[in-house]
Scaffold this motif. Structure first.
Motif, PDB file in Angstrom:
ATOM      1  N   VAL A  71       0.838  -1.210   0.000  1.00  0.00           N
ATOM      2  CA  VAL A  71       0.000   0.000   0.000  1.00  0.00           C
ATOM      3  C   VAL A  71       0.867   1.252   0.000  1.00  0.00           C
ATOM      4  N   LEU A  74       2.369   1.758  -3.467  1.00  0.00           N
ATOM      5  CA  LEU A  74       1.393   2.242  -4.442  1.00  0.00           C
ATOM      6  C   LEU A  74       1.052   3.714  -4.223  1.00  0.00           C
ATOM      7  N   LEU A  75       0.983   4.132  -2.959  1.00  0.00           N
ATOM      8  CA  LEU A  75       0.560   5.493  -2.627  1.00  0.00           C
ATOM      9  C   LEU A  75       1.741   6.406  -2.298  1.00  0.00           C
ATOM     10  N   PRO A  79      -2.799   9.292  -3.352  1.00  0.00           N
ATOM     11  CA  PRO A  79      -3.869   8.582  -4.063  1.00  0.00           C
ATOM     12  C   PRO A  79      -4.088   9.141  -5.459  1.00  0.00           C
ATOM     13  N   LEU A  83      -3.671   4.699 -10.383  1.00  0.00           N
ATOM     14  CA  LEU A  83      -2.808   3.716  -9.736  1.00  0.00           C
ATOM     15  C   LEU A  83      -3.332   2.295  -9.949  1.00  0.00           C
ATOM     16  N   LEU A  86      -5.260  -2.968  -5.894  1.00  0.00           N
ATOM     17  CA  LEU A  86      -4.586  -3.899  -4.994  1.00  0.00           C
ATOM     18  C   LEU A  86      -5.463  -5.123  -4.765  1.00  0.00           C
ATOM     19  N   THR A 125     -13.343   0.887  -3.387  1.00  0.00           N
ATOM     20  CA  THR A 125     -12.416   1.929  -2.955  1.00  0.00           C
ATOM     21  C   THR A 125     -12.585   2.150  -1.457  1.00  0.00           C
ATOM     22  N   TYR A 140       1.155   5.172   5.478  1.00  0.00           N
ATOM     23  CA  TYR A 140      -0.223   4.693   5.484  1.00  0.00           C
ATOM     24  C   TYR A 140      -0.354   3.447   6.354  1.00  0.00           C
ATOM     25  N   THR A 142      -3.545   0.304   7.090  1.00  0.00           N
ATOM     26  CA  THR A 142      -4.787  -0.197   6.514  1.00  0.00           C
ATOM     27  C   THR A 142      -5.871  -0.436   7.549  1.00  0.00           C
ATOM     28  N   ILE A 309      -7.589   3.959  -1.917  1.00  0.00           N
ATOM     29  CA  ILE A 309      -7.054   2.903  -2.767  1.00  0.00           C
ATOM     30  C   ILE A 309      -8.165   1.978  -3.248  1.00  0.00           C
ATOM     31  N   ARG A 310      -7.996   1.468  -4.484  1.00  0.00           N
ATOM     32  CA  ARG A 310      -8.947   0.506  -5.048  1.00  0.00           C
ATOM     33  C   ARG A 310      -8.520  -0.916  -4.704  1.00  0.00           C
TER      34      ARG A 310
END
Length: 313
Positions: A71, A74-75, A79, A83, A86, A125, A140, A142, A309-310
Motif C-alpha cells: 500500500v 502504491l501510494l 492517491p 494507480l 490492490l 475503494t 499509510y 490499513t 485505494i482501489r
C-alpha cells in the motif's frame, strides 16, 4: 491485464508449492510477473515500481506487513485514480485487513474470490489512515495503529519471532499477559490525545487507532475495541486511563463481545469518525502500524484519507 504478484517467501502459511499453484491459477486471466521480497521494505519498492511501470493490478501475497508495504509503495505519491488496484492473498498469522474486507483467511480461497472479481471488474475503494511523527515521513496504515501497551506487545512478539517462536494467536496472548504483569509501566500514564477544536484527553496508558473493525483476531474470534470503525469513515480511537487488573479485564471482555456499541467504563476513552488525532507523550512510547513495530516516539499525528485505494474484491 498486467499484474505483479509480490510474494513474501517467509509468510507464515505459504509454501513455495502453494505459491506456484496460485501463480498457475492466475495465468489464464493475467499477464503476471512474480516479484519475491528479500528484505524489510522491499514490497514497498516493488509496488512503487509497479505503479511507475503502469501495471493494472498489484497482488500482495503475505501477511498484514506485506500488504502495508505494498500500500505504501502504491501510494508513495498520493492517491490517484490511475494507480494499480490492490488484490490481497492472505498468508500471514492474522491477516486482519483481508478478513476485514470479507476475504477468506487462506490464500487459496482468496484467490478464487479475487479471480471472480477480476473477471467481473469488481473493485471497492476504501479509506486508509496515515501516521506521521516529527522528522519522519507520512506512512499509510490499513486497519490499525497503536501507541503504548499495544505497540509494546507487538515489539515483544517480533523479538520472540526473531528468536524462533512461531507466530500464532497463542504467542500474542502469552506475550500480552506476560508483558502486562512484568514489562509495562502500569502506574504512570504518559499519553495525551488531541483533536483539532476539542479539549485534550490526558492520562492515557495506551491508544489504539482503528481504520476498520475488528482491531485484530484471536484465532477466529474478532477483538473489537472500536466496533463502529469502518473503511468508509474517519478514524476511531480507543484509550485506557487505567491498567489496573479490574478495568483492564473488563475492557478485554467487552472487546471480545462487542459488536456495535463502543466500550463503556469510566477509565475508557472513545473517539469516533475523526479526521485527525495527535498523540503526545511525556516520554518516548512504543508505536506500531498494522502490527509492524516502528520504534518509540513522543508525538504522532494520525489522519484519515477517504477513498485512498482501489481493492479487487
Amino acid at each position: 491485464m498486467r499484474a505483479m504478484l509480490i510474494a513474501n517467501p517467509k509468510a507464515t502459511s505459504t509454501s513455495r508449492r502453494a505459491r506456484d499453484i496460485l501463480m498457475r491459477a492466475f495465468t489464464g486471466d493475467l499477464d503476471l510477473v512474480l516479484a519475491e521480497t528479500g528484505h524489510r521494505g522491499h514490497a514497498t519498492e516493488l509496488a512503487r515500481q509497479a505503479a511507475v511501470d503502469g501495471y493494472d493490478v498489484v497482488i500482495a501475497l503475505g501477511g498484514d506487513g506485506t500488504v502495508n508495504e505494498a500500500v505504501n509503495g502504491l501510494l508513495a505519491d498520493g492517491p490517484s485514480a490511475d494507480l494499480p488496484a490492490l488484490a490481497v492473498l492472505p498468508s500471514g498469522s492474522a491477516n486482519v485487513f483481508a478478513r476485514a474486507l470479507g476475504l477468506p483467511g487462506d490464500p487459496i480461497g482468496a484467490t478464487t474470490v479475487v479471480l471472480e472479481a477480476l473477471r467481473a471488474g469488481r473493485y471497492r475503494t476504501v479509506g486508509l489512515g496515515t501516521a506521521r511523527h516529527p522528522g519522519g515521513t507520512e506512512r499509510y496504515f490499513t486497519f490499525c495503529a497503536g501507541v503504548g501497551l499495544d505497540a509494546e506487545v507487538v515489539r515483544e512478539v517480533e523479538r520472540r519471532r526473531h528468536a524462533g517462536s512461531r507466530a500464532d494467536p497463542s504467542l500474542y496472548v502469552r506475550t500480552a499477559v506476560r508483558h502486562f504483569f512484568s514489562g509495562t509501566d502500569r502506574r504512570h500514564p504518559a499519553l495525551t490525545l488531541e483533536q483539532p477544536g476539542r479539549p485534550p484527553k490526558s492520562g492515557l496508558f495506551l491508544a489504539v487507532i482503528s481504520n476498520t473493525s475488528p482491531w485484530t483476531f484471536m484465532g477466529r474470534l474478532p477483538v473489537n475495541p472500536s466496533p463502529k470503525a469502518n473503511f468508509g469513515r474517519g478514524l476511531d480511537v480507543f484509550g485506557m486511563r487505567s491498567l489496573e487488573i479490574g478495568p483492564t479485564v473488563g475492557a478485554v471482555v467487552q472487546m471480545l463481545t462487542a459488536r456495535t456499541r463502543p466500550l463503556q467504563g469510566r477509565h475508557i476513552v472513545n473517539v469516533h469518525d475523526a479526521a485527525e488525532v495527535t498523540l503526545r507523550s511525556e516520554r518516548p512510547m512504543a508505536f506500531q502500524l498494522d502490527g509492524d513495530y516502528l520504534g518509540e516516539q513522543r508525538s504522532v499525528t494520525f489522519r484519515s484519507v477517504p477513498k485512498a485505494i482501489r481493492i479487487v474484491i
